[in-house]
Design a protein around this motif. Structure first.
Motif, mmCIF file in Angstrom:
data_model
loop_
_atom_site.group_PDB
_atom_site.id
_atom_site.type_symbol
_atom_site.label_atom_id
_atom_site.label_comp_id
_atom_site.label_asym_id
_atom_site.label_seq_id
_atom_site.Cartn_x
_atom_site.Cartn_y
_atom_site.Cartn_z
ATOM 1 N N MET A 307 1.314 -1.106 0.138
ATOM 2 C CA MET A 307 -0.166 -0.246 -0.451
ATOM 3 C C MET A 307 1.125 0.879 0.141
ATOM 4 O O MET A 307 1.775 1.219 1.257
ATOM 5 C CB MET A 307 -1.398 -0.097 1.412
ATOM 6 N N LEU A 308 0.693 1.849 -0.800
ATOM 7 C CA LEU A 308 1.266 3.392 -0.788
ATOM 8 C C LEU A 308 0.874 4.474 -0.325
ATOM 9 O O LEU A 308 1.189 5.340 0.107
ATOM 10 C CB LEU A 308 1.707 3.496 -2.662
ATOM 11 N N ARG B 374 12.395 10.914 -9.376
ATOM 12 C CA ARG B 374 12.804 9.070 -9.844
ATOM 13 C C ARG B 374 11.881 8.781 -9.724
ATOM 14 O O ARG B 374 12.474 7.593 -10.356
ATOM 15 C CB ARG B 374 14.137 9.414 -8.756
ATOM 16 N N CYS B 375 11.538 8.039 -9.269
ATOM 17 C CA CYS B 375 10.540 7.271 -8.801
ATOM 18 C C CYS B 375 9.262 7.091 -10.205
ATOM 19 O O CYS B 375 9.176 6.177 -10.391
ATOM 20 C CB CYS B 375 9.603 7.327 -7.452
ATOM 21 N N GLU B 376 8.992 7.903 -10.355
ATOM 22 C CA GLU B 376 7.586 7.512 -11.862
ATOM 23 C C GLU B 376 8.703 7.877 -12.801
ATOM 24 O O GLU B 376 8.006 8.084 -14.244
ATOM 25 C CB GLU B 376 6.425 8.805 -11.139
ATOM 26 N N MET B 405 4.445 11.186 -6.741
ATOM 27 C CA MET B 405 3.339 9.878 -6.927
ATOM 28 C C MET B 405 4.045 8.492 -6.545
ATOM 29 O O MET B 405 3.235 7.534 -6.479
ATOM 30 C CB MET B 405 2.705 9.476 -7.837
ATOM 31 N N GLY B 406 5.845 8.318 -6.226
ATOM 32 C CA GLY B 406 5.799 7.001 -6.671
ATOM 33 C C GLY B 406 6.581 6.834 -5.313
ATOM 34 O O GLY B 406 5.817 7.146 -3.965
ATOM 35 N N ARG B 407 7.150 5.349 -5.760
ATOM 36 C CA ARG B 407 7.518 4.759 -3.652
ATOM 37 C C ARG B 407 7.998 5.854 -2.709
ATOM 38 O O ARG B 407 7.924 5.989 -1.596
ATOM 39 C CB ARG B 407 8.740 3.632 -4.344
ATOM 40 N N CYS B 408 8.564 7.257 -3.299
ATOM 41 C CA CYS B 408 9.551 7.698 -2.080
ATOM 42 C C CYS B 408 8.164 8.263 -1.254
ATOM 43 O O CYS B 408 8.603 9.529 -0.623
ATOM 44 C CB CYS B 408 10.825 8.183 -2.617
ATOM 45 N N GLN B 409 7.347 8.367 -2.298
ATOM 46 C CA GLN B 409 6.255 9.861 -1.403
ATOM 47 C C GLN B 409 6.576 10.956 -1.522
ATOM 48 O O GLN B 409 5.807 11.790 -1.267
ATOM 49 C CB GLN B 409 5.548 9.135 0.008
ATOM 50 N N ARG B 411 9.850 12.180 -1.141
ATOM 51 C CA ARG B 411 10.504 13.095 -0.685
ATOM 52 C C ARG B 411 11.532 13.884 -1.074
ATOM 53 O O ARG B 411 12.289 14.772 -1.252
ATOM 54 C CB ARG B 411 10.810 11.545 0.773
ATOM 55 N N MET B 412 12.460 12.143 -2.188
ATOM 56 C CA MET B 412 13.720 13.424 -2.977
ATOM 57 C C MET B 412 13.125 14.023 -3.829
ATOM 58 O O MET B 412 13.825 14.623 -4.647
ATOM 59 C CB MET B 412 14.205 11.621 -3.875
ATOM 60 N N ARG B 442 5.447 5.235 4.967
ATOM 61 C CA ARG B 442 6.548 3.766 3.839
ATOM 62 C C ARG B 442 5.403 3.371 3.690
ATOM 63 O O ARG B 442 3.949 2.969 3.652
ATOM 64 C CB ARG B 442 6.975 3.889 4.780
ATOM 65 N N PRO B 443 5.784 2.841 2.442
ATOM 66 C CA PRO B 443 5.311 1.412 1.441
ATOM 67 C C PRO B 443 5.297 0.385 2.513
ATOM 68 O O PRO B 443 5.918 0.162 2.918
ATOM 69 C CB PRO B 443 5.632 1.736 0.099
#
Lengths: 381, 476, 83
Positions: A307-308, B374-376, B405-409, B411-412, B442-443
């Motif tokens: 879940m993200l 970086r994520c998307e 919108m990616g995994r690092c939410q 932050r980076m 966090r994911p």
């Protein structure tokens, strides 16, 4: 006759109305208090379809779905329109007659839907291996990516001369001789021949300033999103509308074009307190648990997906779950609010209703289901 | 159900200098205190402990002492646990290698620290390009250097600290490149703080003697390489004086630090923006760490980046304040003198923050085809296009491009995105806004989310063992 | 505390300290700095923030993809794939 029109609200309803008016040659200013498509619209799952949606509005819905398909082909920007189909799962045998009744109604209305056995469902949606009794299938249901739908409309409309003011809250209306003649903003007044109020759950606050008491209340809806996954789910998966719709408990699961799996379960919780839409709120832990349980019950192989993100939106709910759209009763002011959690499909039809009303024309469908005059709006004061 | 259930008076998020100090203060005041940390070993980024238990350097030794003090005062540690959900009714949920946990507490001290700010420039996604903090962490906790021929680039004294560590480990610092040209201002600032001057002067001297080159008023404008970084192009901020430094295997970059505001955001605390304090940070009363939410305190870098010493002092003050909020008697030394020391320590750190604050010109390093998120894998050009079509805020650009919108939410890309948007819209960063953290911070796998969130509140609870008798049942 | 463990990296046996992270074990033994290719542009990525926040150093650990190399300590018999 070109009119100067201010549309308040940059969600899917407001942007659709702005585009329709621009296409017809009016001079339109769209005023949005935050980001375009950033509130209820951006938080929605944007399923477009007629299936188990609203019997009273079948004609409008059919028209709107066709309009969406046209728009998707017309606009330069992609809104990731996909005719992915919708599956409504049944987990109780007693829901089958309800489903059959809907299918009979929909077929008579000229739309496609059918009842499938679990084996047939499995062929369409291979990972849906959880225990279900049957499912209805509506192959023509579609989705768009809500943000991109707004962006595509805005881009097209700006190219045609739309003026957009974002991060510009409207504080009040200008009124002259009992007629609305514009709006007041922090950046100054904007004059208009007519004003359209399309601010969803926030519509009552502004309407009250001009003596209209809109029977719209906020209802919390919550969503979860996974990280991007390989293609796993094809259709929009939803619960069978067996006992009164959204208010009775509702599930929607789909995979976005990004690969993210989006899922929500709105459990019977009723309306939220007045003003709830103004609070920054998190998803409720119980809701998160129920949503995950529902997802995993249907799709056991997704039990460890990550879940993200989660988010909350506040839908604008009217007493009969239908929009309030059309002339407000106050000269110069038009209303288009009251999504009830399914405003996306209806947006092109709402745009048509408002534009026709402004021009004194009649829409190509019966719009009386949305007529503001079905409620007593004027306040005693 | 396997979620661990812990009940305590004070839950501290983050076991760095601020968190450890807060935990010790709260525990010594009689509060049943739990400290939660994301990493295998407590210490945070400043008091990092080597994973094999060896002590390297005075900071690690200082950190070990602080950890021992906290342990001795009865603080319970929950390590390798990342807080992914926090609710204002004082429930925290964590996930980590040891499984999930539900924590019920009565007050919270958020001491979640900060991480490197970076900016987007061509080549910044190449393997071998890392944050300076990441390189420092690798060297200090694992004893591994990120490369043998390293360029350090960015802004701030931290670059020197990292160079010092890596030189000690045998790596070669090919160049240390500081964006600012501020020798005089810096010297004047240091002179106002004689207690810190010697330390800084020694660090500068030690590092400058041993690095191959040090350059001021320059930035790395591009990292070059195919499968990994092999060279960098360096220039002045106006693009002139360009040169290429070849034959490197690592580029470490840092433009100061950015507070980790996920937990304070989930708890509903108010935040504000100041570039010199790392950007968005939680609003907290300096004397108590009190935030805008009752019972939620904050300490250290999350309240505005100013360094490890203010973090310790603000941690102690917040730990006492959290205990006092529970009706516990707090030792008298937790008063004016700590507040005075904190003010001075903050003035030192925040002065440095102002001297080394990122320059708006940094936003020009990115080309339209430079990846921003970086994520998307969203480019700077895509974000600029969104602005041309009407996006005016970070959120508005995010939803139109998927940047953030990616995994690092988000932050980076927070800093490069903010800088890109400030440049493109002309609006101040405070109006551009930030990526609102949401559950999960966090994911987290959904089975773990379910495990934690469905854990029953009361049954089978563990509580920090010591101090239990110090708190009267009436106060519980 | 100390002692060594055996891990498998892309099918190859590797001895490393029991207290190390996957990221450190890989870097110290000549793997990387590239650890994966991105989905969209298929460009290489490796360790970036080094502290569990950027999710760039993702590897497959014991069959489970998307694990952060920088946050995961090694354990005896651990299988690591860097695609």
């Amino acid at each position: 006759m070109a009119q100067r029109i201010v549309v308040i609200g940059g969600g899917i309803v407001g942007t659709s109305i702005a585009r329709e008016l621009i296409v017809r040659g009016h001079k339109v200013t769209l005023v949005e208090r935050a980001s375009l498509g950033g509130a209820v619209t951006g938080a929605s799952l944007a399923c477009l379809g007629t299936h188990m949606n609203s019997r009273d509005e079948m004609e409008v819905l059919k028209w709107a779905c066709a309009a969406w398909a046209d728009l998707a082909g017309l606009l330069k920007h992609s809104m990731e329109y996909r005719r992915c189909g919708q599956l409504r799962f049944l987990d109780r045998a007693e829901d089958i007659p309800v489903a059959e009744d809907w299918i009979a109604f929909e077929r008579a209305a000229g739309t496609r839907s059918e009842l499938l056995s679990p084996e047939e469902v499995h062929r369409i949606e291979p990972l849906l291996t959880g225990r279900i009794v049957a499912a209805t299938y509506a192959p023509d249901a579609a989705t768009v990516t809500p943000f991109l739908a707004v962006r595509a409309l805005i881009q097209d409309t700006i190219a045609r001369g739309l003026l957009v003011k974002t991060h510009t809250p409207v504080s009040d209306f200008s009124v002259k001789g009992g007629k609305v003649t514009g709006v007041l903003t922090a950046e100054g007044p904007i004059e208009a021949d007519a004003v359209v109020l399309a601010t969803g759950p926030w519509a009552p606050d502004l309407a009250l300033k001009i003596g209209l008491d809109l029977p719209i209340q906020p209802r919390k809806a919550q969503c979860l999103a996974s990280v991007r996954m390989p293609p796993s789910i094809r259709c929009v998966i939803a619960a069978c509308e067996s006992a009164g719709g959204v208010a009775a408990g509702y599930t929607q699961i789909q995979q976005a074009p990004s690969g993210q799996i989006l899922f929500n379960t709105v459990l019977a919780g009723g309306l939220s307190a007045a003003g709830a839409q103004n609070l920054v709120s998190e998803v409720d832990p119980d809701f998160v648990c129920n949503s995950i349980r529902q997802l995993v019950a249907l799709f056991p192989s997704l039990s460890t997906i990550e879940m993200l993100r989660s988010w909350v939106r506040y839908e604008a709910v009217t007493p009969d779950d239908r929009f309030i759209a059309g002339p407000s009763g106050v000269p110069g002011l038009y209303l288009a609010a009251g999504d009830g959690g399914s405003g996306f499909t209806r947006a092109p039809a709402l745009a048509r209703v408002i534009a026709d009303a402004l021009e004194g024309a009649l829409p190509p469908f019966d719009a009386s289901v949305w007529s503001p005059s079905r409620f007593e709006l004027a306040t005693a004061a | 159900m396997t979620a661990q259930r812990i009940e305590c008076d004070v839950a501290i998020v983050g076991a760095g200098p601020a968190g450890l100090s807060a935990a010790t203060a709260a525990s010594m005041s009689g509060a049943r205190t739990l400290i939660i940390d994301a990493y295998v070993e407590a210490g945070g980024q400043y008091w990092m402990q080597a994973s094999d238990g060896r002590l390297i350097g005075s900071q690690a030794a200082e950190g070990r002492e602080a950890i021992h003090r906290a342990e001795a005062s009865g603080v319970q540690f929950l390590k390798s646990a990342e807080v992914f959900a926090a609710y204002p009714d004082f429930q925290l949920f964590t996930n980590g290698r040891a499984g999930t946990a539900r924590i019920d507490c009565r007050t919270v001290v958020v001491a979640s620290g900060a991480h490197d700010r970076t900016t987007a420039f061509p080549g910044w996604t190449l393997p071998g390009v890392m944050t300076a903090g990441g390189g420092q962490r690798l060297a200090k906790t694992q004893g591994v250097v990120p490369g043998m021929r390293i360029v350090l680039s960015g802004s701030g004294i931290f670059l020197y600290a990292v160079a010092d560590t890596l030189l000690d480990k045998g790596a070669e610092i090919v160049a240390l490149i500081e964006m600012r040209r501020n020798e005089t201002v810096l010297a004047r600032h240091l002179a106002r703080f004689p207690e810190r001057w010697l330390e800084a002067a020694a660090l500068f001297g030690r590092v400058r003697r041993r690095v191959r080159r040090w350059l001021n008023g320059r930035v790395v404008v591009e990292a070059l390489g195919v499968e990994r970084v092999g060279a960098v192009r360096v220039a002045k901020l106006d693009g002139s004086g360009i040169e290429t430094i070849e034959g490197i295997d690592s580029l470490l970059t840092s433009y100061g630090f950015q507070p980790q505001i996920e937990v304070t955001s989930l708890l509903g605390c108010a935040h504000r923006f100041d570039d010199a304090l790392g950007g968005w940070h939680v609003e907290a009363d300096p004397a108590t760490g009190r935030t805008s939410v009752d019972g939620v305190f904050a300490a250290g870098e999350v309240t505005g980046v100013s360094g490890a010493r203010p973090a310790q002092l603000s941690g102690t003050l917040a730990g006492y304040a959290a205990a006092r909020a529970l009706g516990l008697a707090v030792p008298p030394e937790a008063t004016a003198s700590l507040v005075r020391q904190l003010a001075r320590a903050r003035a030192f750190g925040q002065g440095l923050g102002r001297i080394f604050a990122p320059l708006p010109e940094l936003s020009r390093l990115a080309r339209d085809d430079t990846v921003l998120c970086r994520c998307e894998e969203v480019t700077v050009g895509e974000v600029r296009a969104a602005v041309r079509e009407g996006a005016r805020s970070l959120y508005g650009s995010k939803i139109w491009t998927r940047a953030g919108m990616g995994r690092c939410q988000g932050r980076m890309c927070r800093m490069p995105m903010t800088m890109t948007l400030v440049a493109a819209t002309g609006r101040p960063a405070s109006e551009i806004g930030y990526n609102q953290p949401r559950v999960p911070a966090r994911p987290v796998p959904v089975d773990a989310v379910l495990d934690a969130l469905s854990a029953d509140a009361t049954s089978n609870c563990s509580t920090p063992a010591s101090n239990r008798l110090n708190v009267s049942p009436a106060k519980l | 505390m100390t002692g060594n463990v055996t891990i498998m990296v892309n099918g190859t046996r590797l001895r490393c300290a029991a207290t190390t992270t996957v990221a450190a074990a890989l870097l110290a033994n000549g793997h990387g700095p590239g650890l994966r290719k991105t989905e969209k542009l298929e460009t290489p990525r490796g360790l970036f923030c080094g502290m569990g926040l950027c999710y760039d150093c993702l590897v497959t650990i014991d069959g489970r993809p998307g694990q952060r190399a920088c946050m995961t300590p090694v354990s005896d018999g651990m299988r690591i794939e860097t695609p």
